[in-house]
Design a protein around this motif. Structure first.
Motif, PDB file in Angstrom:
ATOM      1  N   ASN A 165       6.090  20.787 131.963  1.00 20.52           N
ATOM      2  CA  ASN A 165       4.986  19.958 131.507  1.00 20.52           C
ATOM      3  C   ASN A 165       5.290  18.474 131.751  1.00 20.52           C
ATOM      4  O   ASN A 165       6.329  17.962 131.337  1.00 20.52           O
ATOM      5  N   HIS A 166       4.351  17.804 132.389  1.00 22.71           N
ATOM      6  CA  HIS A 166       4.534  16.393 132.740  1.00 22.71           C
ATOM      7  C   HIS A 166       4.748  15.505 131.508  1.00 22.71           C
ATOM      8  O   HIS A 166       5.625  14.631 131.509  1.00 22.71           O
ATOM      9  N   LEU A 167       3.946  15.721 130.472  1.00 21.01           N
ATOM     10  CA  LEU A 167       4.045  14.859 129.281  1.00 21.01           C
ATOM     11  C   LEU A 167       5.379  15.050 128.574  1.00 21.01           C
ATOM     12  O   LEU A 167       6.009  14.079 128.143  1.00 21.01           O
ATOM     13  N   GLY A 222       7.965  15.935 130.040  1.00 25.26           N
ATOM     14  CA  GLY A 222       8.899  15.285 130.960  1.00 25.26           C
ATOM     15  C   GLY A 222       9.110  13.820 130.608  1.00 25.26           C
ATOM     16  O   GLY A 222      10.237  13.311 130.648  1.00 25.26           O
ATOM     17  N   HIS A 223       8.028  13.128 130.233  1.00 25.29           N
ATOM     18  CA  HIS A 223       8.164  11.719 129.827  1.00 25.29           C
ATOM     19  C   HIS A 223       9.130  11.586 128.653  1.00 25.29           C
ATOM     20  O   HIS A 223       9.891  10.619 128.568  1.00 25.29           O
ATOM     21  N   VAL A 224       9.073  12.535 127.732  1.00 25.70           N
ATOM     22  CA  VAL A 224      10.009  12.517 126.596  1.00 25.70           C
ATOM     23  C   VAL A 224      11.417  12.829 127.108  1.00 25.70           C
ATOM     24  O   VAL A 224      12.398  12.194 126.711  1.00 25.70           O
ATOM     25  N   VAL A 232       1.820   6.469 127.249  1.00 26.53           N
ATOM     26  CA  VAL A 232       0.628   5.729 127.647  1.00 26.53           C
ATOM     27  C   VAL A 232       0.705   5.323 129.109  1.00 26.53           C
ATOM     28  O   VAL A 232       1.661   4.663 129.533  1.00 26.53           O
ATOM     29  N   SER A 233      -0.306   5.732 129.879  1.00 31.15           N
ATOM     30  CA  SER A 233      -0.343   5.356 131.295  1.00 31.15           C
ATOM     31  C   SER A 233      -1.798   5.278 131.741  1.00 31.15           C
ATOM     32  O   SER A 233      -2.711   5.342 130.923  1.00 31.15           O
ATOM     33  N   GLY A 234      -1.993   5.171 133.056  1.00 28.71           N
ATOM     34  CA  GLY A 234      -3.352   5.164 133.589  1.00 28.71           C
ATOM     35  C   GLY A 234      -3.989   6.539 133.511  1.00 28.71           C
ATOM     36  O   GLY A 234      -5.210   6.673 133.585  1.00 28.71           O
ATOM     37  N   GLY A 235      -3.171   7.573 133.340  1.00 26.27           N
ATOM     38  CA  GLY A 235      -3.697   8.933 133.335  1.00 26.27           C
ATOM     39  C   GLY A 235      -3.736   9.576 131.962  1.00 26.27           C
ATOM     40  O   GLY A 235      -4.485  10.518 131.737  1.00 26.27           O
ATOM     41  N   HIS A 236      -2.911   9.100 131.034  1.00 28.61           N
ATOM     42  CA  HIS A 236      -2.881   9.729 129.711  1.00 28.61           C
ATOM     43  C   HIS A 236      -2.546   8.744 128.604  1.00 28.61           C
ATOM     44  O   HIS A 236      -1.923   7.713 128.833  1.00 28.61           O
ATOM     45  N   THR A 237      -2.998   9.074 127.404  1.00 28.64           N
ATOM     46  CA  THR A 237      -2.661   8.323 126.198  1.00 28.64           C
ATOM     47  C   THR A 237      -2.475   9.388 125.134  1.00 28.64           C
ATOM     48  O   THR A 237      -3.445   9.925 124.609  1.00 28.64           O
ATOM     49  N   THR A 288       7.626   5.104 134.064  1.00 26.48           N
ATOM     50  CA  THR A 288       6.516   5.430 134.954  1.00 26.48           C
ATOM     51  C   THR A 288       6.770   6.838 135.494  1.00 26.48           C
ATOM     52  O   THR A 288       7.874   7.363 135.359  1.00 26.48           O
ATOM     53  N   ASP A 289       5.750   7.454 136.092  1.00 30.02           N
ATOM     54  CA  ASP A 289       5.908   8.823 136.569  1.00 30.02           C
ATOM     55  C   ASP A 289       7.048   8.900 137.578  1.00 30.02           C
ATOM     56  O   ASP A 289       7.127   8.089 138.499  1.00 30.02           O
ATOM     57  N   ASN A 290       7.924   9.869 137.396  1.00 28.69           N
ATOM     58  CA  ASN A 290       9.086   9.998 138.282  1.00 28.69           C
ATOM     59  C   ASN A 290       9.621  11.418 138.271  1.00 28.69           C
ATOM     60  O   ASN A 290       9.319  12.200 137.365  1.00 28.69           O
TER      61      ASN A 290
HETATM   62 ZN   LIG Z   1       2.736  10.269 133.283  1.00 34.92          ZN
END
Ligand SMILES: [Zn+2]
Lengths: 358, 191
Positions: A113-115, A117-119, A138-143, A310-312
């Motif tokens: 899961n991408h979100l 992944g941020h964690v 928080v990004s351009g794609g999700h909050t 940022t997404d990576n």
């Molecule tokens: Zn993201």
């Protein structure tokens, strides 16, 4: 250097082709190819343009990541890939590539899961993250506001935006002010010297009536319209637009709502830990106000380095490595790209026979 | 998806499912390898059809092919997908001019024209995109293909010299720009 499996992560959920490599919780490579410039003239991410760019960037980015890590493909123990949420066509490029690469190299594949992944990005930071924690992404794609009790086993969505993502609001307001895309850094620059209290813009879903149903949800559509209306009225009246004040006041409204809800969650759940992630964390005011309120409320604030916010691909690899460490078996080959994957699905299509010996 | 040894197709699979490319591609690769008894490390080159074809599925296929070739450290051989249809017709005995047409959605078609003689197939025009009533060469034998055989693609790559041949195209043949418009002046929110 920590031990653990060497995991290669593939991230293609939006406009960044990210390939990262980790060993356990040690970062070995984090290479990002962005198609942001191609979207600039459209004022926002165009899914088909993003998907085409992912395919072009794929193997060059893989090459660059291996080179950065100083590894050969034979030294990769597992592959992790973003299955969702994100743009379907963009996700599919990563999913197709990851499956083929997994079969070609005979390495296990983890669909994640991408979100979450941020964690997971934070495990690559110096000291390890404590759980449970609240996470604001928080990004351009999700909050999204998450309650993470266990990175690999228990993530709950507390709230999310019901309309625009915060990053989108920055892009749209930048356009109102005649500033280019992407709006985040432009608004940040324009706000220098501006008075954040000059104009009181509305705070979405922050009224008493929202305290129940939308306690942790966000809304930025009304704010964006309010800024446009204010600027139009001033223009119609022949006034000079105080760009710095508008930018600073708008940014303050976004930051205020984001952090009020995040710290409210910390208080409600008695969790004195807050993790920030996503591209909007690049915003100086977000970090500044978060630090102030964290100190005042006795909350430990975690902000991974910006290259991991940022997404990576490194965050995807890191989550994959954590799943392996937690004893999870790999995903099957039948999973797809799920543009609305819920955060409760940390790993997708986990092979069921592994569940038996948990 | 196919595993091909020279002119021999060892295993081949295909699907009519145009909605689930990302879901099915892994099992198809694993399936043809298993059926052919060839390990991934035993593959000498990866052939991919560059299209023309609808974007999403085309892209998943090319992404998988590029990643697989990268993973085994072997060359990728990109081909025009219509050429495989022409080869199948040639193998079935057809000679003379041929027009291959495939669906491009949105009331358009992709086409390529060929000359089939005793030597083999040669593309004479295309690939290109047009409206169904604007397809050229009406006098040619016309094949409206719904599938492109991966086995034929693999056989053709071998016939043309494998990885040693210089590819005609290397990027996907989308033949259509992304569907976007550059935004005009911002619309007012107040009347
Ligand atoms: Zn993201």
């Amino acid at each position: 250097m920590t031990d653990g499996p060497v995991v290669l992560g593939i991230e293609t959920s939006c406009d960044e082709t990210g390939i990262g490599i980790v060993r356990g919780s040690t970062l070995l490579a984090n290479v990002i190819a962005s198609s942001m410039d191609e979207h600039a003239r459209y004022g926002g991410v165009v899914p088909e343009v993003a998907a085409r760019a992912h395919l072009e960037a794929l193997t060059p980015t893989l090459d660059a990541a291996l080179a950065e890590a100083g590894l050969t493909i034979g030294e990769i123990d597992a592959i992790a890939v973003t299955s969702g949420p994100g743009l379907a066509g963009a996700l599919m490029v990563g999913v197709g590539a990851a499956k083929a690469l997994s079969i070609a190299t005979g390495t296990p594949l983890y669909a994640v899961n991408h979100l979450v992944g941020h964690v997971g990005a934070d495990v690559l930071a110096a000291e390890s993250l404590e759980y449970p924690t609240i996470a604001l992404l928080v990004s351009g794609g999700h909050t999204s506001l998450l309650l993470v009790r266990d990175l690999t086993g228990d993530v709950e969505l507390l709230g999310e935006t019901i309309d625009d993502a915060a990053g989108e609001a920055f892009d749209k307001v930048a356009r109102v002010l005649g500033l280019p895309y992407p709006g985040g850094p432009q608004i940040d620059r324009a706000a220098i010297g501006g008075d954040p209290k000059a104009i009181h813009f509305p705070r979405g879903l922050m009224q008493a009536k929202d305290a129940e149903k939308h306690r942790y949800d966000f809304s930025f559509s009304g704010l964006k319209t309010a800024v446009a209306r204010w600027v139009e009225r001033a223009g119609d009246a022949g006034e000079q637009i105080p760009v710095a004040d508008v930018a600073a006041s708008f940014r303050e409204a976004v930051v205020d709502v984001l952090l009020t809800k995040a710290f409210r969650a910390c208080a409600d759940f008695g969790i004195p830990r807050l993790l920030l992630g996503g591209g909007v964390v690049a915003n100086a005011r977000v970090r500044e106000v978060a630090a102030e309120r964290a100190a005042a409320q006795g909350v430990t604030l975690r902000i991974p380095p910006l290259s991991l916010c940022t997404d990576n691909g490194a965050m995807i690899a890191a989550l994959g490595a954590q799943l392996i460490a937690a004893g999870h078996g790999p995903s099957g080959l039948g999973f797809g790209a799920d543009s609305t994957l819920p955060v409760t699905e940390i790993q997708v299509d986990r092979a069921t026979y592994y569940d038996l010996d948990d | 998806m196919a595993v091909v040894d020279g002119d021999l197709v060892l295993a081949e699979r295909s699907t009519d499912d145009t909605m689930r490319h990302a879901e099915v591609i892994g099992e198809m690769i694993a399936g043809v390898l298993e059926e052919s008894g060839v390990a991934a490390s035993g593959i000498d080159a990866v052939v991919t059809g560059l299209g023309p074809g609808p974007f999403t599925g085309l892209r998943v296929g090319i992404a998988a092919a590029r990643a697989f070739a990268w993973g085994i450290g072997r060359p990728l051989i990109p081909m025009v997908s219509h050429d495989a249809v022409a080869l199948d017709e040639w193998s079935a005995g057809l000679r003379g001019p041929l027009l291959v047409v495939t669906d491009a959605r949105r009331r358009e078609v992709y086409w390529s024209s060929y000359d089939l003689d005793e030597e083999g197939i040669a593309r004479s025009d295309g690939p290109a995109l047009c409206k169904p009533d604007e397809v050229p060469y009406p006098e040619f034998e016309r094949i409206d293909a719904t599938q492109v055989s991966a086995g034929a693609l693999g056989r053709l790559a071998t016939l043309r010299g494998g990885a040693a041949a210089v590819p005609e195209f290397t990027e996907p043949l989308y033949l259509r720009s992304p569907d976007v418009t550059v935004p005009g002046a911002r619309k007012r929110v107040t009347p």
